[in-house]
Design a protein around this motif. Structure first.
Motif, PDB file in Angstrom:
ATOM      1  N   UNK A 161      22.902 -24.172 -27.273  1.00 43.31           N
ATOM      2  CA  UNK A 161      22.516 -24.559 -25.981  1.00 43.31           C
ATOM      3  C   UNK A 161      21.390 -25.621 -26.041  1.00 43.31           C
ATOM      4  N   UNK A 162      21.390 -26.392 -25.066  1.00 45.36           N
ATOM      5  CA  UNK A 162      20.391 -27.291 -25.066  1.00 45.36           C
ATOM      6  C   UNK A 162      18.834 -27.092 -25.049  1.00 45.36           C
ATOM      7  N   UNK A 163      18.862 -26.069 -24.354  1.00 45.85           N
ATOM      8  CA  UNK A 163      17.262 -25.535 -24.291  1.00 45.85           C
ATOM      9  C   UNK A 163      16.820 -24.723 -25.592  1.00 45.85           C
ATOM     10  N   UNK A 164      17.688 -24.685 -26.603  1.00 42.63           N
ATOM     11  CA  UNK A 164      17.322 -24.022 -27.846  1.00 42.63           C
ATOM     12  C   UNK A 164      17.413 -25.158 -28.894  1.00 42.63           C
ATOM     13  N   UNK A 165      17.345 -26.366 -28.711  1.00 45.16           N
ATOM     14  CA  UNK A 165      17.462 -27.430 -29.322  1.00 45.16           C
ATOM     15  C   UNK A 165      15.988 -27.714 -30.241  1.00 45.16           C
ATOM     16  N   UNK A 166      14.903 -27.963 -29.283  1.00 43.84           N
ATOM     17  CA  UNK A 166      13.562 -27.830 -29.679  1.00 43.84           C
ATOM     18  C   UNK A 166      13.400 -29.299 -30.644  1.00 43.84           C
ATOM     19  N   UNK A 167      14.012 -30.354 -30.152  1.00 48.19           N
ATOM     20  CA  UNK A 167      14.054 -31.505 -30.923  1.00 48.19           C
ATOM     21  C   UNK A 167      12.875 -32.063 -31.297  1.00 48.19           C
ATOM     22  N   UNK A 168      11.642 -31.764 -30.533  1.00 54.09           N
ATOM     23  CA  UNK A 168      10.273 -32.226 -30.990  1.00 54.09           C
ATOM     24  C   UNK A 168       9.848 -31.457 -32.298  1.00 54.09           C
ATOM     25  N   UNK A 169      10.503 -30.393 -32.776  1.00 52.84           N
ATOM     26  CA  UNK A 169      10.185 -29.795 -34.096  1.00 52.84           C
ATOM     27  C   UNK A 169      10.641 -30.601 -35.342  1.00 52.84           C
ATOM     28  N   UNK A 170      11.652 -31.604 -35.100  1.00 59.39           N
ATOM     29  CA  UNK A 170      11.920 -32.700 -36.198  1.00 59.39           C
ATOM     30  C   UNK A 170      10.418 -33.336 -36.489  1.00 59.39           C
ATOM     31  N   UNK A 171       9.729 -33.745 -35.743  1.00 58.33           N
ATOM     32  CA  UNK A 171       8.446 -34.677 -36.093  1.00 58.33           C
ATOM     33  C   UNK A 171       7.374 -33.775 -36.331  1.00 58.33           C
ATOM     34  N   UNK A 172       7.409 -32.437 -35.946  1.00 55.52           N
ATOM     35  CA  UNK A 172       6.799 -31.542 -36.824  1.00 55.52           C
ATOM     36  C   UNK A 172       6.829 -31.441 -38.065  1.00 55.52           C
ATOM     37  N   UNK A 173       8.250 -31.217 -38.633  1.00 56.49           N
ATOM     38  CA  UNK A 173       8.250 -31.350 -40.034  1.00 56.49           C
ATOM     39  C   UNK A 173       7.926 -32.486 -40.634  1.00 56.49           C
ATOM     40  N   UNK A 174       7.909 -33.506 -40.080  1.00 53.50           N
ATOM     41  CA  UNK A 174       7.663 -34.843 -40.662  1.00 53.50           C
ATOM     42  C   UNK A 174       6.165 -34.859 -41.010  1.00 53.50           C
ATOM     43  N   UNK A 175       5.316 -34.313 -40.020  1.00 49.47           N
ATOM     44  CA  UNK A 175       3.987 -34.476 -40.172  1.00 49.47           C
ATOM     45  C   UNK A 175       3.471 -33.259 -41.049  1.00 49.47           C
ATOM     46  N   UNK A 176       4.290 -32.128 -40.996  1.00 48.07           N
ATOM     47  CA  UNK A 176       3.683 -31.102 -41.933  1.00 48.07           C
ATOM     48  C   UNK A 176       3.832 -31.284 -43.578  1.00 48.07           C
ATOM     49  N   UNK A 177       5.278 -31.862 -43.635  1.00 47.05           N
ATOM     50  CA  UNK A 177       5.438 -31.967 -45.265  1.00 47.05           C
ATOM     51  C   UNK A 177       5.560 -33.190 -45.597  1.00 47.05           C
ATOM     52  N   UNK A 178       5.392 -34.349 -44.916  1.00 44.70           N
ATOM     53  CA  UNK A 178       5.135 -36.023 -45.308  1.00 44.70           C
ATOM     54  C   UNK A 178       6.608 -36.322 -46.119  1.00 44.70           C
ATOM     55  N   UNK A 179       7.687 -35.729 -45.459  1.00 42.08           N
ATOM     56  CA  UNK A 179       8.889 -36.233 -46.098  1.00 42.08           C
ATOM     57  C   UNK A 179       9.934 -36.833 -45.061  1.00 42.08           C
ATOM     58  N   UNK A 180      11.132 -37.343 -45.370  1.00 39.85           N
ATOM     59  CA  UNK A 180      12.054 -37.880 -44.500  1.00 39.85           C
ATOM     60  C   UNK A 180      12.393 -36.727 -43.488  1.00 39.85           C
ATOM     61  N   UNK A 181      12.976 -37.086 -42.339  1.00 40.24           N
ATOM     62  CA  UNK A 181      13.487 -35.936 -41.546  1.00 40.24           C
ATOM     63  C   UNK A 181      14.841 -36.643 -40.822  1.00 40.24           C
ATOM     64  N   UNK A 182      15.675 -35.451 -40.673  1.00 39.20           N
ATOM     65  CA  UNK A 182      16.912 -35.907 -40.024  1.00 39.20           C
ATOM     66  C   UNK A 182      17.250 -35.015 -39.053  1.00 39.20           C
ATOM     67  N   UNK A 183      18.373 -34.661 -38.421  1.00 37.89           N
ATOM     68  CA  UNK A 183      18.880 -34.061 -37.612  1.00 37.89           C
ATOM     69  C   UNK A 183      20.445 -33.509 -37.725  1.00 37.89           C
ATOM     70  N   UNK A 184      20.781 -32.105 -37.982  1.00 32.99           N
ATOM     71  CA  UNK A 184      21.915 -31.964 -37.961  1.00 32.99           C
ATOM     72  C   UNK A 184      22.346 -31.197 -36.701  1.00 32.99           C
ATOM     73  N   UNK A 185      23.137 -31.411 -36.072  1.00 37.08           N
ATOM     74  CA  UNK A 185      23.429 -31.058 -34.647  1.00 37.08           C
ATOM     75  C   UNK A 185      24.740 -30.054 -34.601  1.00 37.08           C
ATOM     76  N   UNK A 186      24.385 -29.202 -33.568  1.00 39.25           N
ATOM     77  CA  UNK A 186      25.447 -28.259 -33.086  1.00 39.25           C
ATOM     78  C   UNK A 186      25.816 -28.304 -31.594  1.00 39.25           C
ATOM     79  N   UNK A 187      25.099 -28.962 -30.801  1.00 39.09           N
ATOM     80  CA  UNK A 187      25.188 -29.187 -29.327  1.00 39.09           C
ATOM     81  C   UNK A 187      26.603 -29.735 -28.976  1.00 39.09           C
ATOM     82  N   UNK A 188      26.912 -29.321 -27.865  1.00 40.23           N
ATOM     83  CA  UNK A 188      28.263 -30.089 -27.223  1.00 40.23           C
ATOM     84  C   UNK A 188      27.687 -31.540 -26.909  1.00 40.23           C
TER      85      UNK A 188
END
Length: 338
Positions: A180-207
């Protein structure tokens, strides 16, 4: 912005049919994706007969059979993957597969894959993480169902076994099909980048394709998206997958977003510079005026074209007198003024 790596996730949407897997490679190539990725597993090494199906799996494939029975039906034999790789090479699209057990991982290493993808469900699979790290190859690690502390532990395992931080890409992911779109939390992608200093991407299962496109605009370096030849086929992942025309539309949109991101400098671009004269204004004369006349604000009007004196200089104009007679709509020049 560098080129986004687009992974067309065939997964098990071939339903264990080799010819369908070949057809999926063709469609992935047509779409413009960089990689077509499958899933390699010996089901008996991945799950016991007591392992339950996920609710979405039971809904889509029936609750009568076990997860193990379902997996046996939809996975290809190990000897199929060399053939798939050979076909990918002939079509000039990169072959990749996710290993779900150590024997399958060894097979992919024999096939000399360029990188390894570790799925969300295996982020706590210590032996698999160690095996991946020791190859010294780039690892794409999905983080569905995870909190930051679990991701941190997985990264420690990779780093402690020979990996470098810049060889890790974390994939933000929500493990629900479809998500569901409301469960994507896309902003967490950049949280990962800031927290771990690595490249980030997105694996998508939304319609649809909106969310992966948005992820690219937010800085994703890798996009992974399931696709299928037909959403109406029987199987656990078809309903949450794109059909070929949708996959092509997603790839095209991502490539357009890449072009659109630019270098971040706020200056007139090459395409718009020619429109400055057309769209901006210059100071013009609002009525016929005689030589020696002292200008007031009411004598001036701001009109196109914009290749004369900028309206930002109006205070420098007011109070100046004219060297010559001027007619209405004359584009004022500095040489007109005393």
């Amino acid at each position: 912005m560098g080129k986004v790596l687009i992974i067309a996730e065939a997964g098990v949407n071939h339903n264990g049919n080799f010819d369908l897997a070949i057809a999926m490679i063709d469609e992935a190539k047509k779409s413009g994706a960089d990689i077509v990725k499958f899933q390699t597993a010996i089901p008996e090494l991945v799950m016991t007969s007591a392992a339950p199906k996920a609710k979405y799996q039971a809904r889509l494939t029936g609750a009568e059979e076990s997860q193990l029975e379902m997996a046996k039906k939809i996975h290809l034999p190990l000897d199929a993957y060399k053939k798939l790789q050979t076909y990918c090479n002939s079509k000039k699209i990169e072959f990749l597969s996710t290993a779900f057990d150590l024997k399958s991982f060894d097979l992919l290493e024999k096939l000399k894959v360029r990188l390894h993808k570790i799925p969300s469900g295996d982020i706590t699979n210590y032996p698999l993480l160690v095996k991946a790290a020791k190859t010294k190859k780039h690892v794409i690690l999905s983080t569905g169902m995870c909190c930051l502390s679990e991701i941190e532990e997985a990264i420690k395992v990779l780093l402690n076994n020979g990996m470098k931080r810049n060889d890790i890409t974390l994939m933000h992911c929500t493990t629900e099909y479809p998500t569901p779109f409301e469960d994507v939390n896309l902003n967490a992608m950049n949280t990962l980048k800031k927290a771990f200093g690595v490249q980030v991407g997105y694996s998508d299962h939304t319609p649809g394709i909106e969310v992966p496109i948005a992820a690219v605009a937010m800085g994703a370096t890798v996009i992974e998206k399931h696709f299928t030849l037909d959403k109406n086929m029987i199987g656990p992942d078809h309903k949450a997958s794109l059909e070929p025309n949708e996959l092509s539309a997603m790839v095209k949109a991502i490539r357009n977003i890449e072009k659109s991101m630019g270098n971040g400098l706020k200056i007139p671009g090459a395409a718009e510079s020619k429109n400055i004269i057309v769209a901006r204004r210059s100071i013009h004369i609002a009525s016929n005026l005689k030589k020696g006349y002292t200008l007031k604000e009411s004598d001036l009007i701001m009109k196109r074209p914009g290749d004369g004196i900028s309206p930002m200089n109006i205070k420098k104009i007011i109070g100046r007198s004219l060297k010559t007679n001027l007619t209405i709509d004359h584009k004022l020049r500095w040489e007109d003024l005393k």
